[in-house]
Write an enzyme that holds these catalytic residues in place. Structure first.
Site, short mmCIF file in Angstrom:
data_model
loop_
_atom_site.label_atom_id
_atom_site.label_comp_id
_atom_site.label_asym_id
_atom_site.label_seq_id
_atom_site.Cartn_x
_atom_site.Cartn_y
_atom_site.Cartn_z
N SER A 148 0.84 -1.20 0.00
CA SER A 148 0.00 0.00 0.00
C SER A 148 0.86 1.24 0.00
CB SER A 148 -0.87 -0.02 1.27
OG SER A 148 -1.48 1.23 1.44
N TYR A 172 -1.06 -0.38 10.77
CA TYR A 172 -1.38 -1.01 9.48
C TYR A 172 -0.22 -0.83 8.50
CZ TYR A 172 -3.36 -1.47 4.78
OH TYR A 172 -3.56 -1.82 3.47
N LYS A 176 2.36 -3.66 6.75
CA LYS A 176 2.52 -3.88 5.30
C LYS A 176 4.01 -3.80 4.94
CE LYS A 176 -0.59 -4.65 3.01
NZ LYS A 176 -1.37 -5.94 2.92
P1 NAD Z 1 -10.69 -7.10 1.60
O1 NAD Z 1 -10.87 -7.04 3.08
O2 NAD Z 1 -11.88 -6.93 0.75
O3 NAD Z 1 -9.99 -8.48 1.20
C1 NAD Z 1 -9.09 -9.17 2.07
C2 NAD Z 1 -9.56 -10.60 2.14
O4 NAD Z 1 -8.68 -11.31 3.04
C3 NAD Z 1 -10.98 -10.73 2.71
O5 NAD Z 1 -11.76 -11.54 1.88
C4 NAD Z 1 -10.76 -11.37 4.08
O6 NAD Z 1 -11.84 -12.21 4.45
C5 NAD Z 1 -9.47 -12.13 3.86
N1 NAD Z 1 -8.74 -12.40 5.10
C6 NAD Z 1 -8.50 -11.53 6.12
N2 NAD Z 1 -7.80 -12.15 7.09
C7 NAD Z 1 -7.59 -13.41 6.67
C8 NAD Z 1 -6.96 -14.54 7.24
N3 NAD Z 1 -6.37 -14.48 8.45
N4 NAD Z 1 -6.94 -15.70 6.55
C9 NAD Z 1 -7.54 -15.78 5.33
N5 NAD Z 1 -8.17 -14.75 4.75
C10 NAD Z 1 -8.18 -13.58 5.40
O7 NAD Z 1 -9.55 -6.05 1.23
P2 NAD Z 1 -9.04 -5.57 -0.19
O8 NAD Z 1 -9.42 -4.14 -0.33
O9 NAD Z 1 -9.41 -6.53 -1.22
O10 NAD Z 1 -7.48 -5.59 0.07
C11 NAD Z 1 -6.68 -6.69 -0.30
C12 NAD Z 1 -5.24 -6.39 0.08
O11 NAD Z 1 -4.85 -5.17 -0.55
C13 NAD Z 1 -5.01 -6.20 1.57
O12 NAD Z 1 -3.80 -6.89 1.90
C14 NAD Z 1 -4.83 -4.71 1.74
O13 NAD Z 1 -3.93 -4.40 2.78
C15 NAD Z 1 -4.23 -4.31 0.40
N6 NAD Z 1 -4.57 -2.92 0.04
C16 NAD Z 1 -5.87 -2.52 -0.04
C17 NAD Z 1 -6.16 -1.19 -0.34
C18 NAD Z 1 -7.58 -0.69 -0.40
O14 NAD Z 1 -7.78 0.52 -0.25
N7 NAD Z 1 -8.59 -1.53 -0.64
C19 NAD Z 1 -5.13 -0.29 -0.57
C20 NAD Z 1 -3.80 -0.73 -0.50
C21 NAD Z 1 -3.53 -2.05 -0.20
N1 UFG Z 2 -12.60 11.34 3.23
C1 UFG Z 2 -13.64 12.18 3.55
N2 UFG Z 2 -14.76 11.64 4.09
C2 UFG Z 2 -14.91 10.30 4.32
C3 UFG Z 2 -13.84 9.45 3.97
C4 UFG Z 2 -12.69 10.00 3.44
O1 UFG Z 2 -13.55 13.38 3.38
O2 UFG Z 2 -15.96 9.87 4.83
C5 UFG Z 2 -11.40 11.92 2.64
C6 UFG Z 2 -10.16 11.66 3.46
O3 UFG Z 2 -9.98 12.65 4.42
C7 UFG Z 2 -9.09 11.67 2.38
C8 UFG Z 2 -9.80 11.13 1.14
O4 UFG Z 2 -11.19 11.29 1.39
O5 UFG Z 2 -8.71 12.98 2.14
C9 UFG Z 2 -9.51 9.68 0.88
O6 UFG Z 2 -9.75 8.94 2.07
P1 UFG Z 2 -9.87 7.37 2.10
O7 UFG Z 2 -10.14 6.97 3.51
O8 UFG Z 2 -10.82 6.90 1.06
O9 UFG Z 2 -8.42 6.88 1.63
P2 UFG Z 2 -7.00 7.18 2.29
O10 UFG Z 2 -6.19 7.87 1.25
O11 UFG Z 2 -7.11 7.82 3.59
O12 UFG Z 2 -6.40 5.74 2.58
C10 UFG Z 2 -6.86 4.56 1.96
C11 UFG Z 2 -6.76 3.41 2.94
C12 UFG Z 2 -5.32 3.12 3.26
C13 UFG Z 2 -4.58 2.87 2.00
C14 UFG Z 2 -4.71 4.05 1.10
C15 UFG Z 2 -4.01 3.81 -0.17
O13 UFG Z 2 -7.47 3.72 4.11
O14 UFG Z 2 -5.24 1.98 4.04
O15 UFG Z 2 -6.08 4.31 0.84
O16 UFG Z 2 -4.52 2.71 -0.80
F1 UFG Z 2 -3.28 2.66 2.24
#
Ligand code: NAD
Ligand code: UFG
Length: 358
Positions: A148, A172, A176
């Protein structure tokens, strides 16, 4: 809104010779039922891979598996397990002989990680170590990890390149980064290559609206919250601060369509070289403010999404977006869906599934 919507082509140019057969080998996908995992499974199936998915449904629903099969035209194999159960994972590896791994499973809520850091270290780092243990001695030759942009913290300069110093500001983010390092060290000991993919802000959904993001409880993230307001589940969006040093005063992020992101994983599998483990940013290289997103989402919905400006949220960086040069060079991939596409597809999912997968 000047951006034009792109046509809905969610599965990019599948190789028809192999797309039916799975002749490109089997990919072990952890977290396959999750938001990014489910979209990636569809791209993998469409590009000729077989998939064995694992998930414990901690943050997902079993019905996703049926929808993946429906959209891809063939199913994935699936085993319900916790990735910290190394023996169960080893059995999956023995039974399915994957040649690649894409590791999505993990916990991702920044606020929860501050409250329960041990849980995050256990799943995100302990789970990764368990996975590395389970594939040791196997035929896995390629490893792709979901990292991330949160590992960069609040960067001093944008756009963020892969050499921007890492300085995560939450448990978090630290988990990562620790997982990244464990994977890089593991890969250096064996004939296995891969990528540590640092995602920016994934939004949107499969254009069919059949799968999408289904956050548990109150959404933390902007797009899911805005769309739940639009569908009538919540009254108004709180915009966290309009006094940042940006054009409209709200924070700027690099939003990337989840299908572009999923396709980036297929590109990463195909580009991986033995014994190298590169960090690559996956974003669009374009920044959008919170109000840009609210306006684009309102356009997609067809009615203004009510919002109010409230205080800043603690820990938010003012501006962060990716330099995508390395992704283009190493993966031969770039995100091409626009904010219009992201909002249209996210709305397709939310409007067809107002209560998510329930
Ligand atoms: P998500 O929660 O939808 O998917 C994660 C999946 O992992 C879920 O289906 C959950 O049930 C499963 N899981 C959690 N713990 C587990 C365990 N102990 N054993 C087996 N399965 C488990 O999240 P996502 O948005 O699809 O994110 C996937 C990956 O991408 C994560 O590692 C997250 O850190 C990373 N990521 C997500 C975002 C984002 O904004 N969505 C941004 C950057 C990185
Ligand atoms: N925001 C609002 N109102 C809300 C939610 C968010 O104004 O209800 C604003 C936040 O302040 C920020 C922007 O929208 O300025 C984006 O916020 P998000 O929470 O959607 O995303 P972030 O950039 O804070 O972070 C997310 C995940 C992180 C991840 C990152 C990059 O929370 O874990 O995206 O993937 F690492």
């Amino acid at each position: 809104m000047s951006e034009q919507a792109k046509p809905n082509t969610d599965t990019a140019s599948p190789d028809t010779a192999s797309s039916e057969t799975g002749s490109r080998g089997t990919v072990l996908v952890t977290g396959a039922a999750g938001y990014i995992g489910s979209h990636t499974c569809i791209e993998l199936l469409g590009n000729g891979y077989n998939v064995v998915g694992v998930d414990n449904f901690d943050n997902s629903e079993r019905v996703v598996l049926e929808r993946i099969a429906e959209l891809a035209g063939r199913p994935i194999s699936f085993v319900e397990l916790d990735i910290r159960d190394t023996e169960a994972l080893r059995t999956v590896v023995t039974d399915h002989s994957p040649t690649s791994v894409i590791h999505f499973a993990g916990l991702k809520a920044v606020g929860e990680s501050v409250e329960f850091p041990e849980k995050y270290w256990s799943v995100n780092v302990g789970g990764t170590l368990s996975l590395l243990d389970a594939i040791a001695g196997s035929d896995v030759a390629t490893f792709v990890f979901s990292s991330s942009c949160t590992v960069y913290g609040d960067p001093a300069e944008v756009p963020v390149t892969e050499t921007t110093p890492v300085a995560p500001i939450s448990p978090y983010g630290r988990t990562k980064l620790a997982a990244e390092r464990a994977i890089a060290d593991h890969l250096s000991t064996r004939d296995c290559g891969g990528f540590l993919l640092r995602y920016f802000n994934p939004v949107g959904a499969h254009s069919s609206g059949r799968i999408g993001e289904d956050p548990v409880g109150v959404p933390n993230n902007l797009m899911p919250f805005a769309m739940q307001v639009a569908v009538g589940r919540r009254e108004s969006l709180a915009v966290f601060g309009n006094d940042y040093d940006t054009a409209d005063g709200t924070c700027i992020r690099d939003y990337i369509h989840v299908v572009d992101l999923a396709q980036g994983h297929v590109a990463a599998l195909q580009a991986a070289q033995k014994s190298s483990c590169d960090v690559v940013n996956l974003g669009t290289g374009r920044g959008s403010s919170v109000l840009d997103v609210v306006n684009a989402a309102s356009e997609a919905v067809g009615t203004p999404i009510p919002y109010e400006i409230v205080d800043r949220r603690a820990g938010d960086a003012a501006v962060i977006f990716a330099d995508t040069t390395k992704a283009t060079e190493l993966l031969g991939w770039q995100a091409d869906r626009t904010m219009v596409d992201m909002c249209r597809d996210h709305w397709a999912w939310q409007s067809q599934n107002p209560n998510g997968y329930q």
